[in-house]
Motif scaffolding. Structure first.
Motif, mmCIF file in Angstrom:
data_model
loop_
_atom_site.group_PDB
_atom_site.id
_atom_site.type_symbol
_atom_site.label_atom_id
_atom_site.label_comp_id
_atom_site.label_asym_id
_atom_site.label_seq_id
_atom_site.Cartn_x
_atom_site.Cartn_y
_atom_site.Cartn_z
ATOM 1 N N THR A 11 0.726 -1.221 -0.126
ATOM 2 C CA THR A 11 -0.011 0.035 0.057
ATOM 3 C C THR A 11 0.894 1.268 -0.035
ATOM 4 O O THR A 11 0.482 2.279 -0.627
ATOM 5 C CB THR A 11 -0.934 0.053 1.157
ATOM 6 N N ASP A 12 1.966 1.112 0.719
ATOM 7 C CA ASP A 12 2.944 2.294 0.578
ATOM 8 C C ASP A 12 3.485 2.615 -0.832
ATOM 9 O O ASP A 12 3.504 3.836 -1.225
ATOM 10 C CB ASP A 12 3.984 2.127 1.591
ATOM 11 N N LYS A 13 3.874 1.696 -1.653
ATOM 12 C CA LYS A 13 4.258 1.625 -2.923
ATOM 13 C C LYS A 13 2.950 2.330 -3.722
ATOM 14 O O LYS A 13 3.362 3.187 -4.448
ATOM 15 C CB LYS A 13 4.595 0.319 -3.426
ATOM 16 N N VAL A 14 1.941 1.797 -3.475
ATOM 17 C CA VAL A 14 0.729 2.360 -4.311
ATOM 18 C C VAL A 14 0.432 3.758 -3.899
ATOM 19 O O VAL A 14 0.242 4.462 -4.882
ATOM 20 C CB VAL A 14 -0.775 1.461 -4.099
ATOM 21 N N VAL A 15 0.520 4.148 -2.749
ATOM 22 C CA VAL A 15 0.328 5.558 -2.362
ATOM 23 C C VAL A 15 1.124 6.387 -3.007
ATOM 24 O O VAL A 15 1.127 7.457 -3.546
ATOM 25 C CB VAL A 15 0.331 5.787 -1.017
ATOM 26 N N GLN A 24 -6.503 4.853 2.160
ATOM 27 C CA GLN A 24 -7.604 4.807 2.043
ATOM 28 C C GLN A 24 -8.146 5.289 0.411
ATOM 29 O O GLN A 24 -8.932 4.789 -0.218
ATOM 30 C CB GLN A 24 -8.510 5.473 3.233
ATOM 31 N N GLU A 25 -7.594 6.580 0.343
ATOM 32 C CA GLU A 25 -7.600 7.352 -0.854
ATOM 33 C C GLU A 25 -7.185 6.297 -2.058
ATOM 34 O O GLU A 25 -8.157 6.284 -3.198
ATOM 35 C CB GLU A 25 -7.027 8.574 -0.875
ATOM 36 N N ALA A 26 -6.232 5.695 -1.999
ATOM 37 C CA ALA A 26 -5.694 4.731 -2.915
ATOM 38 C C ALA A 26 -6.682 3.701 -3.230
ATOM 39 O O ALA A 26 -6.985 3.360 -4.648
ATOM 40 C CB ALA A 26 -4.394 4.356 -2.721
ATOM 41 N N VAL A 27 -6.997 3.118 -2.341
ATOM 42 C CA VAL A 27 -8.054 1.738 -2.373
ATOM 43 C C VAL A 27 -9.178 2.253 -2.895
ATOM 44 O O VAL A 27 -9.804 1.594 -3.965
ATOM 45 C CB VAL A 27 -8.137 1.132 -1.246
#
Length: 75
Positions: A11-15, A24-27
């Motif tokens: 999730t850190d990479k995606v953000v 949360q915004e990314a998901v």
């Protein structure tokens, strides 16, 4: 609301890559994009647009049968 356990490193990479403010915004954005890309239940008339400023005779012409339609005309 649903609680899901996600990989923090992922999730850190995606953000970071997506320039999101939070996981949360990314998901939310990714799920929304997935739905738009894979939703197939749109119907033809969902996309129908008629300009209400068209004169009535032009609308009538849309539904008028062409007498020559389907005929082979040799010139």
């Amino acid at each position: 609301m649903t609680t899901i356990i996600l990989n923090d490193e992922l999730t850190d990479k995606v953000v970071k890559i997506g320039n999101y403010k939070s996981p949360q915004e990314a998901v939310d954005a990714i799920l929304s994009e997935y739905i738009q890309a894979h939703q197939t239940d749109t119907k033809l008339f969902d996309k129908l647009h008629i300009d209400l400023g068209i004169p009535d005779d032009e609308i009538d012409n849309l539904f008028m049968r062409d007498k020559d339609a389907g005929r082979n005309i040799n010139l």
